[in-house]
Design a protein around this motif. Structure first.
Motif, PDB file in Angstrom:
ATOM      1  N   VAL A 143     -15.428 -11.620   4.203  1.00  0.00           N
ATOM      2  CA  VAL A 143     -16.478 -11.526   5.220  1.00  0.00           C
ATOM      3  C   VAL A 143     -16.228 -12.559   6.318  1.00  0.00           C
ATOM      4  CG1 VAL A 143     -18.930 -11.973   5.634  1.00  0.00           C
ATOM      5  CG2 VAL A 143     -18.243 -10.478   3.776  1.00  0.00           C
ATOM      6  N   ALA A 144     -15.822 -13.757   5.925  1.00  0.00           N
ATOM      7  CA  ALA A 144     -15.506 -14.791   6.915  1.00  0.00           C
ATOM      8  C   ALA A 144     -14.315 -14.375   7.776  1.00  0.00           C
ATOM      9  CB  ALA A 144     -15.223 -16.118   6.215  1.00  0.00           C
ATOM     10  N   ARG A 145     -13.297 -13.781   7.157  1.00  0.00           N
ATOM     11  CA  ARG A 145     -12.141 -13.307   7.934  1.00  0.00           C
ATOM     12  C   ARG A 145     -12.545 -12.199   8.906  1.00  0.00           C
ATOM     13  NH1 ARG A 145      -6.834 -15.364   7.636  1.00  0.00           N
ATOM     14  NH2 ARG A 145      -6.289 -13.294   8.294  1.00  0.00           N
ATOM     15  N   LEU A 146     -13.410 -11.302   8.447  1.00  0.00           N
ATOM     16  CA  LEU A 146     -13.882 -10.219   9.308  1.00  0.00           C
ATOM     17  C   LEU A 146     -14.668 -10.774  10.493  1.00  0.00           C
ATOM     18  CD1 LEU A 146     -14.257  -7.142   9.763  1.00  0.00           C
ATOM     19  CD2 LEU A 146     -16.358  -7.353   8.410  1.00  0.00           C
ATOM     20  N   ASN A 147     -15.537 -11.725  10.235  1.00  0.00           N
ATOM     21  CA  ASN A 147     -16.303 -12.337  11.327  1.00  0.00           C
ATOM     22  C   ASN A 147     -15.395 -13.072  12.297  1.00  0.00           C
ATOM     23  OD1 ASN A 147     -18.761 -11.375  10.516  1.00  0.00           O
ATOM     24  ND2 ASN A 147     -19.300 -13.214   9.373  1.00  0.00           N
ATOM     25  N   ARG A 148     -14.353 -13.727  11.781  1.00  0.00           N
ATOM     26  CA  ARG A 148     -13.416 -14.412  12.670  1.00  0.00           C
ATOM     27  C   ARG A 148     -12.661 -13.406  13.530  1.00  0.00           C
ATOM     28  NH1 ARG A 148      -8.190 -17.574  10.865  1.00  0.00           N
ATOM     29  NH2 ARG A 148      -7.209 -15.697  11.618  1.00  0.00           N
ATOM     30  N   ARG A 149     -12.296 -12.264  12.943  1.00  0.00           N
ATOM     31  CA  ARG A 149     -11.580 -11.251  13.704  1.00  0.00           C
ATOM     32  C   ARG A 149     -12.476 -10.688  14.817  1.00  0.00           C
ATOM     33  NH1 ARG A 149     -10.185  -7.179  10.033  1.00  0.00           N
ATOM     34  NH2 ARG A 149      -8.672  -8.623   9.185  1.00  0.00           N
ATOM     35  N   LYS A 150     -13.753 -10.487  14.501  1.00  0.00           N
ATOM     36  CA  LYS A 150     -14.681  -9.986  15.523  1.00  0.00           C
ATOM     37  C   LYS A 150     -14.875 -10.997  16.645  1.00  0.00           C
ATOM     38  CE  LYS A 150     -17.484  -6.935  12.652  1.00  0.00           C
ATOM     39  NZ  LYS A 150     -18.845  -6.713  12.113  1.00  0.00           N
ATOM     40  N   GLY A 151     -14.795 -12.275  16.331  1.00  0.00           N
ATOM     41  CA  GLY A 151     -15.003 -13.315  17.328  1.00  0.00           C
ATOM     42  C   GLY A 151     -13.744 -13.766  18.031  1.00  0.00           C
ATOM     43  N   THR A 152     -12.611 -13.122  17.778  1.00  0.00           N
ATOM     44  CA  THR A 152     -11.345 -13.556  18.360  1.00  0.00           C
ATOM     45  C   THR A 152     -11.362 -13.484  19.889  1.00  0.00           C
ATOM     46  OG1 THR A 152     -10.135 -12.889  16.392  1.00  0.00           O
ATOM     47  CG2 THR A 152      -8.859 -13.166  18.388  1.00  0.00           C
ATOM     48  N   ALA A 153     -11.942 -12.435  20.441  1.00  0.00           N
ATOM     49  CA  ALA A 153     -11.988 -12.323  21.912  1.00  0.00           C
ATOM     50  C   ALA A 153     -12.796 -13.472  22.513  1.00  0.00           C
ATOM     51  CB  ALA A 153     -12.585 -10.981  22.305  1.00  0.00           C
ATOM     52  N   GLN A 154     -13.907 -13.809  21.883  1.00  0.00           N
ATOM     53  CA  GLN A 154     -14.713 -14.921  22.389  1.00  0.00           C
ATOM     54  C   GLN A 154     -14.007 -16.259  22.161  1.00  0.00           C
ATOM     55  OE1 GLN A 154     -18.488 -14.303  20.441  1.00  0.00           O
ATOM     56  NE2 GLN A 154     -19.246 -13.057  22.146  1.00  0.00           N
ATOM     57  N   MET A 155     -13.218 -16.367  21.088  1.00  0.00           N
ATOM     58  CA  MET A 155     -12.427 -17.581  20.871  1.00  0.00           C
ATOM     59  C   MET A 155     -11.425 -17.770  22.001  1.00  0.00           C
ATOM     60  SD  MET A 155     -11.212 -18.313  17.007  1.00  0.00           S
ATOM     61  CE  MET A 155     -12.028 -17.252  15.860  1.00  0.00           C
ATOM     62  N   ARG A 156     -10.813 -16.679  22.414  1.00  0.00           N
ATOM     63  CA  ARG A 156      -9.849 -16.766  23.520  1.00  0.00           C
ATOM     64  C   ARG A 156     -10.542 -17.190  24.815  1.00  0.00           C
ATOM     65  NH1 ARG A 156      -5.268 -14.949  21.299  1.00  0.00           N
ATOM     66  NH2 ARG A 156      -5.356 -13.221  19.833  1.00  0.00           N
ATOM     67  N   GLU A 157     -11.756 -16.690  25.049  1.00  0.00           N
ATOM     68  CA  GLU A 157     -12.526 -17.110  26.228  1.00  0.00           C
ATOM     69  C   GLU A 157     -12.825 -18.606  26.172  1.00  0.00           C
ATOM     70  OE1 GLU A 157     -16.074 -14.882  27.082  1.00  0.00           O
ATOM     71  OE2 GLU A 157     -15.132 -13.017  26.393  1.00  0.00           O
ATOM     72  N   LEU A 158     -13.248 -19.086  25.004  1.00  0.00           N
ATOM     73  CA  LEU A 158     -13.540 -20.511  24.848  1.00  0.00           C
ATOM     74  C   LEU A 158     -12.292 -21.356  25.043  1.00  0.00           C
ATOM     75  CD1 LEU A 158     -15.954 -20.452  21.769  1.00  0.00           C
ATOM     76  CD2 LEU A 158     -16.566 -20.831  24.157  1.00  0.00           C
ATOM     77  N   PHE A 159     -11.159 -20.882  24.517  1.00  0.00           N
ATOM     78  CA  PHE A 159      -9.899 -21.609  24.677  1.00  0.00           C
ATOM     79  C   PHE A 159      -9.484 -21.650  26.149  1.00  0.00           C
ATOM     80  CE2 PHE A 159      -5.195 -21.891  24.322  1.00  0.00           C
ATOM     81  CZ  PHE A 159      -5.142 -23.141  23.729  1.00  0.00           C
ATOM     82  N   SER A 160      -9.662 -20.542  26.855  1.00  0.00           N
ATOM     83  CA  SER A 160      -9.338 -20.500  28.274  1.00  0.00           C
ATOM     84  C   SER A 160     -10.224 -21.470  29.062  1.00  0.00           C
ATOM     85  CB  SER A 160      -9.502 -19.079  28.796  1.00  0.00           C
ATOM     86  OG  SER A 160      -9.373 -19.024  30.171  1.00  0.00           O
ATOM     87  N   LEU A 161     -11.509 -21.493  28.731  1.00  0.00           N
ATOM     88  CA  LEU A 161     -12.433 -22.412  29.394  1.00  0.00           C
ATOM     89  C   LEU A 161     -12.070 -23.862  29.076  1.00  0.00           C
ATOM     90  CD1 LEU A 161     -14.975 -22.568  31.151  1.00  0.00           C
ATOM     91  CD2 LEU A 161     -16.296 -22.584  29.041  1.00  0.00           C
ATOM     92  N   ALA A 162     -11.684 -24.132  27.836  1.00  0.00           N
ATOM     93  CA  ALA A 162     -11.274 -25.488  27.454  1.00  0.00           C
ATOM     94  C   ALA A 162     -10.023 -25.900  28.235  1.00  0.00           C
ATOM     95  CB  ALA A 162     -11.032 -25.562  25.953  1.00  0.00           C
ATOM     96  N   ASN A 163      -9.097 -24.975  28.442  1.00  0.00           N
ATOM     97  CA  ASN A 163      -7.893 -25.302  29.210  1.00  0.00           C
ATOM     98  C   ASN A 163      -8.231 -25.591  30.661  1.00  0.00           C
ATOM     99  OD1 ASN A 163      -5.851 -25.364  27.327  1.00  0.00           O
ATOM    100  ND2 ASN A 163      -5.562 -23.152  27.387  1.00  0.00           N
ATOM    101  N   LYS A 164      -9.246 -24.936  31.219  1.00  0.00           N
ATOM    102  CA  LYS A 164      -9.691 -25.272  32.598  1.00  0.00           C
ATOM    103  C   LYS A 164     -10.179 -26.708  32.650  1.00  0.00           C
ATOM    104  CE  LYS A 164     -11.409 -20.762  34.064  1.00  0.00           C
ATOM    105  NZ  LYS A 164     -12.632 -20.011  34.446  1.00  0.00           N
ATOM    106  N   ILE A 165     -10.864 -27.136  31.609  1.00  0.00           N
ATOM    107  CA  ILE A 165     -11.420 -28.487  31.578  1.00  0.00           C
ATOM    108  C   ILE A 165     -10.334 -29.524  31.323  1.00  0.00           C
ATOM    109  CG2 ILE A 165     -12.975 -30.013  30.285  1.00  0.00           C
ATOM    110  CD1 ILE A 165     -14.711 -27.505  29.758  1.00  0.00           C
ATOM    111  N   ILE A 166      -9.420 -29.220  30.422  1.00  0.00           N
ATOM    112  CA  ILE A 166      -8.443 -30.208  29.965  1.00  0.00           C
ATOM    113  C   ILE A 166      -7.252 -30.313  30.904  1.00  0.00           C
ATOM    114  CG2 ILE A 166      -6.822 -30.743  28.111  1.00  0.00           C
ATOM    115  CD1 ILE A 166      -8.852 -29.269  26.240  1.00  0.00           C
ATOM    116  N   ALA A 167      -6.715 -29.182  31.339  1.00  0.00           N
ATOM    117  CA  ALA A 167      -5.471 -29.199  32.115  1.00  0.00           C
ATOM    118  C   ALA A 167      -5.691 -29.581  33.559  1.00  0.00           C
ATOM    119  CB  ALA A 167      -4.806 -27.818  32.040  1.00  0.00           C
TER     120      ALA A 167
END
Length: 164
Positions: free
Chosen positions: A140-164
């Motif tokens: 169930v945790a793996r399934l939830n992580r897979r569903k949230g992968t697109a939002q994880m990528r958005e968060l990572f992209s936003l973090a790179n705007k802040i960090i880089a």
């Protein structure tokens, strides 16, 4: 960042930024004003938390915790970890501890009955069911992580705007 084939339930990343912590925090404040509707921002000291905004949040929506450590040469070491909503993570861990604790208790009971030459089939059955429940929690945790992968990528992209 590889999210799909990673066995971790809480993916992590580490990188260096040429910016100082002060520069990263000022960039964070600028990004926070522009992205306030789509994302939730918090910071305390050298820690930044970014989450999905209230109107876009789902049960499986991730959050990102970023920790900043400064180096003498002016660079900043950035550690990030993705995870579910903190309350959901607490419930998930509590369920794991309950299942694990019950498994140990029934294992002790089964061993005691075995040493006393009493039937212990029910205890082994309960231990088997608890093992299946533990595996179901993982999937169930793996399934939830897979569903949230697109939002994880958005968060990572936003973090790179802040960090880089």
């Amino acid at each position: 960042m590889e999210l799909d084939n990673n066995i971790q339930l809480r993916p992590k990343f580490e990188q260096f930024s040429p910016k100082t912590i002060g520069e990263i925090k000022s960039t964070f404040e600028k990004v926070k004003t522009f992205e306030a509707e789509d994302f939730k921002f918090q910071n305390a000291g050298n820690h930044i938390w970014i989450g999905v905004g209230l109107f876009r949040r789902e049960f499986w929506s991730p959050s990102l915790h970023i920790e900043l450590d400064s180096y003498e040469d002016g660079r900043t070491y950035v550690k990030g970890i993705f995870g579910p909503d903190p309350f959901l993570w607490f419930i998930f861990l509590a369920m794991h501890f309950i299942v694990g604790g019950l498994f140990i208790v029934f294992g002790i009971i089964a061993y005691s009955k075995w040493t006393l030459s009493q039937p212990y089939d029910f205890d082994l059955f309960v231990m088997s069911v608890l093992s299946i429940i533990w595996l179901l929690l993982y999937f169930v945790a793996r399934l939830n992580r897979r569903k949230g992968t697109a939002q994880m990528r958005e968060l990572f992209s936003l973090a790179n705007k802040i960090i880089a």
